[in-house]
Design a protein around this motif. Structure first.
Motif, short mmCIF file in Angstrom:
data_model
loop_
_atom_site.label_atom_id
_atom_site.label_comp_id
_atom_site.label_asym_id
_atom_site.label_seq_id
_atom_site.Cartn_x
_atom_site.Cartn_y
_atom_site.Cartn_z
N THR A 70 18.19 -81.65 -36.43
CA THR A 70 17.76 -81.77 -37.84
C THR A 70 18.71 -80.97 -38.73
N ARG A 71 19.34 -81.65 -39.67
CA ARG A 71 20.27 -81.00 -40.60
C ARG A 71 19.74 -80.96 -42.01
N ASP A 72 19.03 -82.03 -42.39
CA ASP A 72 18.54 -82.11 -43.77
C ASP A 72 17.02 -81.94 -43.79
N ILE A 73 16.49 -81.72 -44.96
CA ILE A 73 15.05 -81.52 -45.13
C ILE A 73 14.38 -82.88 -45.29
N ILE A 74 13.32 -83.12 -44.52
CA ILE A 74 12.55 -84.35 -44.63
C ILE A 74 11.13 -83.97 -45.03
N SER A 75 10.57 -84.65 -46.02
CA SER A 75 9.20 -84.34 -46.43
C SER A 75 8.42 -85.64 -46.64
N THR A 76 7.12 -85.56 -46.33
CA THR A 76 6.23 -86.71 -46.49
C THR A 76 4.85 -86.20 -46.88
N VAL A 77 4.20 -86.92 -47.81
CA VAL A 77 2.85 -86.56 -48.24
C VAL A 77 1.84 -87.35 -47.42
N PHE A 78 0.86 -86.63 -46.87
CA PHE A 78 -0.17 -87.22 -46.01
C PHE A 78 -1.54 -86.88 -46.61
N LYS A 79 -2.44 -87.84 -46.65
CA LYS A 79 -3.77 -87.59 -47.22
C LYS A 79 -4.77 -87.35 -46.10
N TYR A 80 -5.51 -86.23 -46.22
CA TYR A 80 -6.51 -85.88 -45.21
C TYR A 80 -7.72 -85.30 -45.93
N LYS A 81 -8.89 -85.92 -45.74
CA LYS A 81 -10.13 -85.48 -46.37
C LYS A 81 -9.95 -85.27 -47.88
N GLU A 82 -9.35 -86.28 -48.53
CA GLU A 82 -9.13 -86.29 -49.98
C GLU A 82 -8.14 -85.22 -50.47
N GLU A 83 -7.45 -84.57 -49.56
CA GLU A 83 -6.43 -83.58 -49.93
C GLU A 83 -5.04 -84.12 -49.60
N ASN A 84 -4.11 -83.97 -50.54
CA ASN A 84 -2.72 -84.36 -50.30
C ASN A 84 -1.97 -83.20 -49.65
N ILE A 85 -1.40 -83.45 -48.48
CA ILE A 85 -0.65 -82.43 -47.75
C ILE A 85 0.79 -82.90 -47.62
N GLU A 86 1.72 -82.14 -48.16
CA GLU A 86 3.14 -82.48 -48.06
C GLU A 86 3.76 -81.68 -46.91
N PHE A 87 4.11 -82.37 -45.84
CA PHE A 87 4.74 -81.72 -44.70
C PHE A 87 6.26 -81.75 -44.89
N ILE A 88 6.90 -80.60 -44.60
CA ILE A 88 8.35 -80.48 -44.77
C ILE A 88 8.96 -80.07 -43.43
N ASP A 89 9.80 -80.94 -42.88
CA ASP A 89 10.50 -80.64 -41.62
C ASP A 89 11.81 -79.96 -41.97
N THR A 90 12.05 -78.77 -41.42
CA THR A 90 13.24 -77.99 -41.76
C THR A 90 14.19 -77.89 -40.57
N ALA A 91 15.43 -77.53 -40.87
CA ALA A 91 16.42 -77.30 -39.81
C ALA A 91 16.10 -75.99 -39.10
N GLY A 92 16.42 -75.93 -37.80
CA GLY A 92 16.17 -74.72 -37.02
C GLY A 92 17.01 -73.56 -37.53
#
Length: 367
Positions: free
Chosen positions: A127-149
């Motif tokens: 992983t070199r770049d930052i990847i992010s995605t918004v996921f909805k769980y129990k009416e809450e928006n959660i933005e997960f961000i995958d980072t480089a090691g």
């Protein structure tokens, strides 16, 4: 052009003089003089900033001076003269997945989203770049961000001449990862169950704590660590991460999906804790109670006296305590107040910020 908004045409990747000259072809867009820059090396970014400031013109306004507080008057009033920062709750939870290279960050990112958004490989540093995605769980928006090691600071960018470019990319990736931590509300710190807890895991955890984030320690790859006893491992975890007694911990396998879904409910609990708002009268009764039980120490003729406490922010929960001789407050007493706050109120899973302020004109300063 149709919007009639002021604009700047910025041409990136102009890393040298030759490429700067080639930017002349961008005049054909009809957006005025192009500004050649290199985001990677920082070339001409100062000129770009000058153009931005010039374009803003009269829109730039000086910040108003901070209103001075009459300390003695404030402590006698029902409400203090300092208004807390606006307590606004975030529309979504930003969650950064961090850790050393090859501990399974991208695998967890994919498992949480139940889709293959990030590239997974056994090769460290995939992983070199930052990847992010918004996921909805129990009416809450959660933005997960995958980072480089993140490797140890001394190793970042240290490569052979043949891979000098790789070194520059790694440094850039590390900067992006640290920025993601800074922007996140909660950080998932991944630990490899096979390799155990190493110094870099503790270093990253310390950085996250100092950034006042919510924290979940993830022990990943439990499917491969058959000989690991969870109870024994948890005791080791508590001992090594003793500076994070409030952090939640979970054993999971990103590869098989075991316990992955439990992360969501823990995230919502931490979000709730980070948005707790406590009325000022209730806080001051609490402060009086704990200081009577255990007053702060000081010098012979200089003993701090706690006068007033107010909540000045959420996400993270922030408190300002007005006291005499703020600079004499020992870090152990700050820890005592923090522990009592956690005992009295619900701050599980999150860091909290405490600031000590002396009254106006007191030369002892703030802390």
């Amino acid at each position: 052009r149709k919007s009639k908004k002021p604009s700047l045409l910025v041409v990136n990747k102009a890393d040298n003089t030759q490429r700067e000259e080639e930017t002349a072809e961008f005049y054909k867009f009809g957006l005025g003089e192009p500004v050649p820059i290199s985001a990677l090396s920082g070339r001409n970014t100062g000129d770009l900033l000058d153009r931005i400031v010039e374009g803003l013109g009269n829109k730039l306004k000086k910040k108003p001076k901070e209103k001075k507080v009459d300390f003695d008057e404030a402590i006698d009033e029902e409400a203090i003269d300092i208004k807390p920062k606006k307590l606004t709750k975030n529309k979504s939870i930003k969650v950064a997945i961090i850790g050393r290279p090859n501990v399974g960050k991208s695998s967890l990112f994919n498992a949480l989203l139940d889709q293959n958004r990030a590239i997974v490989s056994d090769i460290p540093g995939t992983t070199r770049d930052i990847i992010s995605t918004v996921f909805k769980y129990k009416e809450e928006n959660i933005e997960f961000i995958d980072t480089a090691g993140l490797r140890r600071r001394g190793k970042i960018g240290k490569t052979t001449p043949a891979t000098k470019k790789e070194g520059r990319i790694e440094r850039y990736s590390a900067m992006r990862s640290l920025k993601s931590i800074d922007e996140a509300d909660i950080c998932l710190i991944l630990v490899d169950a096979m390799e155990g807890i190493v110094a870099q895991d503790l270093h990253l955890a310390g950085f996250v704590k100092d950034s006042y984030k919510g924290i979940i320690i993830i022990i990943n790859k439990v499917d491969e660590a058959e000989n690991v006893n969870p109870e024994t491992y948890l005791n080791v975890l508590k001992r090594k991460f003793d500076f994070l007694p409030f952090a939640s911990a979970i054993f999971l396998s990103a590869k098989t999906g075991k316990n992955v879904k439990k992360v969501f409910d823990i995230l919502l609990e931490i979000k709730k804790a980070r948005e707790v708002e406590i009325p000022t009268p209730k806080l001051n009764k609490f402060l009086e109670k704990i200081t009577i039980k255990n007053p702060p120490a000081g010098l012979k003729n200089k003993k701090p006296k706690m006068k007033y406490i107010t909540q000045t922010g959420i996400n993270p929960p922030s408190f300002t305590i007005f006291t005499s001789y703020a600079n004499l407050i020992h870090f152990s007493y700050e820890r005592y107040i923090e522990n009592q706050l956690r005992k009295e109120f619900d701050f599980n899973g999150t860091s909290i910020r405490i600031v000590f302020r002396s009254k106006q004109g007191d030369k002892s300063g703030n802390r």
